[in-house]
Design a protein around this motif. Structure first.
Motif, PDB file in Angstrom:
ATOM      1  N   SER A 215     -20.280   6.565 -32.844  1.00 22.95           N
ATOM      2  CA  SER A 215     -21.632   6.031 -32.663  1.00 22.95           C
ATOM      3  C   SER A 215     -22.428   6.063 -33.954  1.00 22.95           C
ATOM      4  O   SER A 215     -23.431   5.352 -34.096  1.00 22.95           O
ATOM      5  N   ARG A 216     -21.988   6.902 -34.914  1.00 23.34           N
ATOM      6  CA  ARG A 216     -22.687   6.999 -36.204  1.00 23.34           C
ATOM      7  C   ARG A 216     -21.971   6.219 -37.308  1.00 23.34           C
ATOM      8  O   ARG A 216     -22.294   6.359 -38.488  1.00 23.34           O
ATOM      9  N   ALA A 217     -20.989   5.415 -36.924  1.00 20.01           N
ATOM     10  CA  ALA A 217     -20.222   4.661 -37.907  1.00 20.01           C
ATOM     11  C   ALA A 217     -21.077   3.565 -38.535  1.00 20.01           C
ATOM     12  O   ALA A 217     -22.055   3.096 -37.954  1.00 20.01           O
ATOM     13  N   ASP A 218     -20.672   3.150 -39.740  1.00 17.07           N
ATOM     14  CA  ASP A 218     -21.378   2.079 -40.432  1.00 17.07           C
ATOM     15  C   ASP A 218     -21.138   0.722 -39.778  1.00 17.07           C
ATOM     16  O   ASP A 218     -21.927  -0.201 -39.944  1.00 17.07           O
ATOM     17  N   ASP A 219     -20.020   0.631 -39.052  1.00 12.81           N
ATOM     18  CA  ASP A 219     -19.692  -0.618 -38.376  1.00 12.81           C
ATOM     19  C   ASP A 219     -20.565  -0.761 -37.130  1.00 12.81           C
ATOM     20  O   ASP A 219     -20.411  -0.006 -36.172  1.00 12.81           O
ATOM     21  N   PRO A 220     -21.493  -1.714 -37.108  1.00 12.71           N
ATOM     22  CA  PRO A 220     -22.400  -1.828 -35.961  1.00 12.71           C
ATOM     23  C   PRO A 220     -21.683  -2.172 -34.660  1.00 12.71           C
ATOM     24  O   PRO A 220     -22.112  -1.765 -33.587  1.00 12.71           O
ATOM     25  N   ASP A 221     -20.581  -2.927 -34.749  1.00 15.23           N
ATOM     26  CA  ASP A 221     -19.842  -3.281 -33.540  1.00 15.23           C
ATOM     27  C   ASP A 221     -19.198  -2.046 -32.914  1.00 15.23           C
ATOM     28  O   ASP A 221     -19.223  -1.863 -31.695  1.00 15.23           O
ATOM     29  N   LEU A 222     -18.617  -1.183 -33.765  1.00 15.18           N
ATOM     30  CA  LEU A 222     -18.013   0.047 -33.253  1.00 15.18           C
ATOM     31  C   LEU A 222     -19.075   0.976 -32.675  1.00 15.18           C
ATOM     32  O   LEU A 222     -18.861   1.603 -31.631  1.00 15.18           O
ATOM     33  N   ALA A 223     -20.209   1.080 -33.370  1.00 16.22           N
ATOM     34  CA  ALA A 223     -21.283   1.944 -32.879  1.00 16.22           C
ATOM     35  C   ALA A 223     -21.779   1.455 -31.522  1.00 16.22           C
ATOM     36  O   ALA A 223     -22.002   2.250 -30.602  1.00 16.22           O
ATOM     37  N   GLN A 224     -21.929   0.147 -31.391  1.00 16.59           N
ATOM     38  CA  GLN A 224     -22.377  -0.408 -30.120  1.00 16.59           C
ATOM     39  C   GLN A 224     -21.343  -0.167 -29.027  1.00 16.59           C
ATOM     40  O   GLN A 224     -21.687   0.147 -27.881  1.00 16.59           O
ATOM     41  N   ALA A 225     -20.060  -0.295 -29.384  1.00  6.64           N
ATOM     42  CA  ALA A 225     -18.999  -0.053 -28.405  1.00  6.64           C
ATOM     43  C   ALA A 225     -19.005   1.400 -27.946  1.00  6.64           C
ATOM     44  O   ALA A 225     -18.766   1.693 -26.766  1.00  6.64           O
ATOM     45  N   ALA A 226     -19.270   2.331 -28.871  1.00 10.79           N
ATOM     46  CA  ALA A 226     -19.318   3.752 -28.506  1.00 10.79           C
ATOM     47  C   ALA A 226     -20.439   4.018 -27.517  1.00 10.79           C
ATOM     48  O   ALA A 226     -20.271   4.756 -26.545  1.00 10.79           O
ATOM     49  N   HIS A 227     -21.604   3.427 -27.765  1.00 11.75           N
ATOM     50  CA  HIS A 227     -22.731   3.605 -26.845  1.00 11.75           C
ATOM     51  C   HIS A 227     -22.429   2.974 -25.489  1.00 11.75           C
ATOM     52  O   HIS A 227     -22.773   3.525 -24.437  1.00 11.75           O
ATOM     53  N   SER A 228     -21.768   1.817 -25.506  1.00 12.68           N
ATOM     54  CA  SER A 228     -21.413   1.154 -24.256  1.00 12.68           C
ATOM     55  C   SER A 228     -20.430   2.006 -23.453  1.00 12.68           C
ATOM     56  O   SER A 228     -20.578   2.177 -22.235  1.00 12.68           O
TER      57      SER A 228
END
Length: 235
Positions: free
Chosen positions: A87-100
């Motif tokens: 969720s703290r990654a620089d990749d916004p898509d990965l961060a969004q996926a973690a929150h989802s």
């Protein structure tokens, strides 16, 4: 007594898995029945796996399940750490996926089903910053395994500790430890730890300071020794 301290005391009472009447909980914590009912609602909303209702009693269940999977404590720990890191990654898509994914998992973890899922790091008051403690999980688990003394700082207070066991309470992680500073067992909330480090030397079980001694005291109802979220030795 602060509300956060009382909630931790209630968890300690309920953790034996037996049914406790609200009247008993009120008597042991020195509050009204109405306050106990509110506290039970708050704990359930924070993800603590509580079963029961008014007029019957309450208990904490030990099982943590993700249908159709049964999860071990270590697997839940890995899940928390992994989601927090991504969720703290620089990749916004990965961060969004973690929150989802976090929101999806919230829907099947034990909790109050009337609450809108908020994700692992957004537990209800008073444990809203529970995710701060996730970073300490690997260090403390290793210290428990190797019998390593540690120094933990909470606020401006430091304690020398013998960590004994990690526990999980609905996105809130705690550690049972013998405090050489306070000369008693304490229950640490990992999210309150601001700094932690290993100390030279290991520890061995001594009479009155082992995990078995903690459970003997707990079974005997000596909750004054189990500590609360005030880990500086104050009651």
């Amino acid at each position: 007594m602060r509300r956060a301290d009382r909630l931790m005391d209630l968890i300690q009472i309920l953790r034996d898995g037996t049914l406790h009447k609200a009247e008993e909980l009120a008597r042991r914590t020195g509050v009204s029945l109405r306050t106990i009912y509110r506290d039970m609602e708050t704990l359930a909303a924070s993800g603590v796996p509580i079963e029961g209702e008014r007029g019957i009693g309450y208990r904490v269940t030990a099982a943590i399940t993700l249908p159709p999977l049964n999860m071990t404590m270590l697997e839940v720990e890995a899940l928390h750490l992994g989601l927090l890191a991504v969720s703290r990654a620089d990749d916004p898509d990965l961060a969004q996926a973690a929150h989802s994914l976090s929101r999806r998992l919230e829907g099947v973890l034990p909790e109050d089903r009337t609450r809108t899922p908020d994700g692992f790091n957004l537990a209800v008051y008073p444990f809203a910053e529970a995710s701060k403690g996730f970073q300490h999980l690997p260090f403390i688990r290793q210290a428990i395994r190797t019998r390593q003394k540690i120094m933990a700082r909470i606020g401006d207070k430091r304690q020398t500790l013998r960590p004994l066991q990690l526990d999980y309470w609905g996105r809130l992680w705690t550690c049972i430890a013998w405090s050489e500073t306070a000369k008693k067992f304490v229950q640490l909330r990992l999210d309150q730890i601001t700094a932690i480090r290993a100390l030279p030397g290991l520890f061995v079980d001594e009479p009155g300071k082992s995990l078995e001694d903690y459970w003997d005291q707990h079974a005997a109802g000596d909750h004054s020794q189990s500590g609360s979220s005030d880990t500086n030795g104050r009651k």
